[in-house]
Design an enzyme around this catalytic site. Structure first.
Site, PDB file in Angstrom:
ATOM      1  N   GLY A  12      -1.554  -2.671   7.978  1.00  0.00           N
ATOM      2  CA  GLY A  12      -1.048  -3.930   7.394  1.00  0.00           C
ATOM      3  C   GLY A  12      -0.032  -4.569   8.309  1.00  0.00           C
ATOM      4  N   GLY A  16       3.565 -10.085   7.699  1.00  0.00           N
ATOM      5  CA  GLY A  16       4.580  -9.515   6.812  1.00  0.00           C
ATOM      6  C   GLY A  16       5.464  -8.438   7.444  1.00  0.00           C
ATOM      7  N   ILE A  17       5.880  -7.503   6.603  1.00  0.00           N
ATOM      8  CA  ILE A  17       6.824  -6.457   7.016  1.00  0.00           C
ATOM      9  C   ILE A  17       6.211  -5.567   8.099  1.00  0.00           C
ATOM     10  CG2 ILE A  17       8.062  -4.398   6.192  1.00  0.00           C
ATOM     11  CD1 ILE A  17       8.232  -5.820   3.415  1.00  0.00           C
ATOM     12  N   GLY A  18       4.927  -5.274   7.965  1.00  0.00           N
ATOM     13  CA  GLY A  18       4.259  -4.400   8.942  1.00  0.00           C
ATOM     14  C   GLY A  18       4.271  -4.996  10.334  1.00  0.00           C
ATOM     15  N   TYR A 166       1.170  -2.412 -10.160  1.00  0.00           N
ATOM     16  CA  TYR A 166       1.555  -2.216  -8.746  1.00  0.00           C
ATOM     17  C   TYR A 166       2.710  -1.220  -8.669  1.00  0.00           C
ATOM     18  CZ  TYR A 166       4.207  -3.516  -4.496  1.00  0.00           C
ATOM     19  OH  TYR A 166       4.931  -3.495  -3.331  1.00  0.00           O
TER      20      TYR A 166
HETATM   21  N1  LIG Z   1       7.368  -8.007   0.395  1.00  0.00           N
HETATM   22  C1  LIG Z   1       8.168  -7.324  -0.392  1.00  0.00           C
HETATM   23  O1  LIG Z   1       9.078  -7.888  -1.017  1.00  0.00           O
HETATM   24  C2  LIG Z   1       8.003  -5.843  -0.517  1.00  0.00           C
HETATM   25  C3  LIG Z   1       8.966  -5.148  -1.270  1.00  0.00           C
HETATM   26  C4  LIG Z   1       8.851  -3.763  -1.382  1.00  0.00           C
HETATM   27  C5  LIG Z   1       7.788  -3.122  -0.766  1.00  0.00           C
HETATM   28  N2  LIG Z   1       6.842  -3.840  -0.068  1.00  0.00           N
HETATM   29  C6  LIG Z   1       5.749  -3.088   0.547  1.00  0.00           C
HETATM   30  O2  LIG Z   1       5.793  -3.298   1.950  1.00  0.00           O
HETATM   31  C7  LIG Z   1       4.465  -3.258   2.479  1.00  0.00           C
HETATM   32  C8  LIG Z   1       4.192  -4.524   3.260  1.00  0.00           C
HETATM   33  O3  LIG Z   1       4.341  -5.610   2.365  1.00  0.00           O
HETATM   34  P1  LIG Z   1       4.249  -7.120   2.811  1.00  0.00           P
HETATM   35  O4  LIG Z   1       5.034  -7.871   1.804  1.00  0.00           O
HETATM   36  O5  LIG Z   1       4.532  -7.256   4.243  1.00  0.00           O
HETATM   37  O6  LIG Z   1       2.714  -7.373   2.510  1.00  0.00           O
HETATM   38  P2  LIG Z   1       1.755  -8.512   3.044  1.00  0.00           P
HETATM   39  O7  LIG Z   1       2.525  -9.682   3.487  1.00  0.00           O
HETATM   40  O8  LIG Z   1       0.718  -8.704   1.998  1.00  0.00           O
HETATM   41  O9  LIG Z   1       1.130  -7.752   4.270  1.00  0.00           O
HETATM   42  C9  LIG Z   1       0.311  -8.409   5.075  1.00  0.00           C
HETATM   43  C10 LIG Z   1      -0.379  -7.399   5.981  1.00  0.00           C
HETATM   44  O10 LIG Z   1      -1.121  -6.430   5.210  1.00  0.00           O
HETATM   45  C11 LIG Z   1      -2.483  -6.510   5.594  1.00  0.00           C
HETATM   46  N3  LIG Z   1      -3.362  -6.154   4.492  1.00  0.00           N
HETATM   47  C12 LIG Z   1      -3.330  -6.597   3.226  1.00  0.00           C
HETATM   48  N4  LIG Z   1      -4.328  -6.020   2.519  1.00  0.00           N
HETATM   49  C13 LIG Z   1      -4.978  -5.204   3.385  1.00  0.00           C
HETATM   50  C14 LIG Z   1      -6.094  -4.344   3.265  1.00  0.00           C
HETATM   51  N5  LIG Z   1      -6.782  -4.225   2.113  1.00  0.00           N
HETATM   52  N6  LIG Z   1      -6.506  -3.664   4.357  1.00  0.00           N
HETATM   53  C15 LIG Z   1      -5.864  -3.797   5.536  1.00  0.00           C
HETATM   54  N7  LIG Z   1      -4.797  -4.579   5.713  1.00  0.00           N
HETATM   55  C16 LIG Z   1      -4.366  -5.281   4.646  1.00  0.00           C
HETATM   56  C17 LIG Z   1      -2.654  -7.937   6.056  1.00  0.00           C
HETATM   57  O11 LIG Z   1      -3.777  -8.031   6.882  1.00  0.00           O
HETATM   58  P3  LIG Z   1      -4.701  -9.339   6.960  1.00  0.00           P
HETATM   59  O12 LIG Z   1      -4.330  -9.977   8.270  1.00  0.00           O
HETATM   60  O13 LIG Z   1      -6.046  -8.775   6.945  1.00  0.00           O
HETATM   61  O14 LIG Z   1      -4.401 -10.198   5.763  1.00  0.00           O
HETATM   62  C18 LIG Z   1      -1.361  -8.117   6.829  1.00  0.00           C
HETATM   63  O15 LIG Z   1      -1.416  -7.410   8.051  1.00  0.00           O
HETATM   64  C19 LIG Z   1       3.527  -3.074   1.289  1.00  0.00           C
HETATM   65  O16 LIG Z   1       3.202  -1.725   1.157  1.00  0.00           O
HETATM   66  C20 LIG Z   1       4.364  -3.531   0.119  1.00  0.00           C
HETATM   67  O17 LIG Z   1       3.959  -2.925  -1.070  1.00  0.00           O
HETATM   68  C21 LIG Z   1       6.941  -5.185   0.074  1.00  0.00           C
END
Ligand SMILES: NC(=O)c1ccc[n+]([C@@H]2O[C@H](COP(=O)([O-])OP(=O)(O)OC[C@H]3O[C@@H](n4cnc5c(N)ncnc54)[C@H](OP(=O)(O)O)[C@@H]3O)[C@@H](O)[C@H]2O)c1
Length: 296
Positions: A12, A16-18, A166
């Site tokens: 991921g 985003g964060i990743g 979630y």
């Molecule tokens: N954002 C927050 O406030 C927050 C808070 C606490 C924890 N988290 C955790 O932190 C982590 C990252 O969150 P984020 O907010 O950065 O999420 P995000 O913005 O949805 O992450 C985007 C990234 O995840 C990839 N992705 C999404 N679904 C996927 C799938 N089925 N298979 C492969 N790649 C996938 C996307 O790839 P594509 O380019 O293919 O779309 C993109 O690289 C998650 O585990 C989330 O639960 C987030």
């Protein structure tokens, strides 16, 4: 350990964060493998990270973490590309859904991405992780890391409110991680959990009102206005702190089975994670999914 020259894989990480986590690890000199579903976004992320980190050793593999056949192929491809040695795996990809959806493997989608995929990827990468003299696995949790896990509703079979579910999947991921770390105790691989804190990313930008618990729905318009301000770019950078620390800090080289908060400090596990029955039920469900034959 310094991550310089180490092979680091972040799921991921095309947004985003990743992506920010991967950028910082690339800037520290790691050889970074990004993972996302979409080839165009993956290519764009590779170009961006090479440019901004000054490190050309950034590549990507596309895989959808909600499909076990993709997760299996990802493990094989990553191991091949890394010459059979992976030093750091950050299981960051996460999913939330407004309505219950089931994957091609018959698993509820959020449970598949947040619990089963990190479990299977870590298992299938284990030969490459153990080949590293000191590998680190970091699982990213989320939601509000407390509350209960309903073992009769592990895949939302009985009731489903997107964000509440979630939250449960992230607790289940922590329970799975706790047990996984126990299993790794006698190996050179460590596994810890990191809580990133909130950041305004595609995950929460795209939430529909119906994804929120009913009591929170009236304030969703306010949340949509506040989130980009409160959880903007600085929050995104802060959200990488715990995972970058766990991936790179020499002090944590032997730390296994710990839970780190958004300030990169060890913190007590939620009570439900300490319940052996809950952990074992989730572990056995993950094992069952891992051992099922997947479609080609
Ligand atoms: N954002 C927050 O406030 C927050 C808070 C606490 C924890 N988290 C955790 O932190 C982590 C990252 O969150 P984020 O907010 O950065 O999420 P995000 O913005 O949805 O992450 C985007 C990234 O995840 C990839 N992705 C999404 N679904 C996927 C799938 N089925 N298979 C492969 N790649 C996938 C996307 O790839 P594509 O380019 O293919 O779309 C993109 O690289 C998650 O585990 C989330 O639960 C987030």
């Amino acid at each position: 350990m310094s991550v310089e020259g180490k092979i680091v894989m972040v799921t991921g990480s095309t947004g985003g964060i990743g992506k920010e986590t991967a950028r910082q690890l690339a800037a520290l000199g790691a050889s970074v493998i990004l993972v996302g579903r979409d080839k165009c976004r993956a290519d764009a992320a590779v170009a961006d990270l090479r440019h901004t980190s000054g490190n050309d050793d950034v590549t990507a593999i596309t895989a959808d973490m909600s499909r076990l056949r993709d997760v299996r192929r990802l493990a094989q491809e990553a191991s091949g590309r890394a010459g059979g040695v992976v030093d750091v795996l950050i299981n960051n990809a996460g999913a939330t859904r407004s309505h219950r959806e089931v994957t091609e493997d018959g698993i509820e989608t959020a449970f598949a991405v947040n619990v089963v995929a990190p479990f299977c990827l870590t298992h299938w990468l284990m030969p490459a992780l153990t080949a590293s003299r000191q590998a680190r696995v970091i699982n990213i949790t989320g939601g509000i890391p407390r509350g209960q896990i309903d073992l009769n509703n592990l895949q939302g079979e009985k009731s489903y409110v997107g964000l509440s579910f979630y939250n449960q999947t992230k607790l289940a991921q922590m329970a799975m991680s706790y047990r996984f770390a126990q299993e790794l105790a006698a190996t050179p691989v460590t596994l810890n959990v990191a809580y990133p804190g909130h950041a305004y990313t595609s995950m929460n930008k795209n939430l529909t009102v119906g994804t929120y618990p009913p009591l929170a729905r009236p304030i969703v318009p306010l949340l949509r206005l506040a989130m980009p301000v409160v959880y903007g770019h600085r929050a995104l950078l802060r959200a990488t702190r715990s995972s970058v620390y766990l991936a790179s800090s020499p002090e944590e080289r032997r730390t296994n089975g710990a839970y780190f908060n958004s300030k990169a400090k060890p913190t007590p596990w939620p009570d439900v994670v300490l319940d052996g029955t809950t952990r074992n039920t989730i572990w056995e469900l993950c094992e069952m999914q891992r051992d099922r034959p997947t479609t080609a």
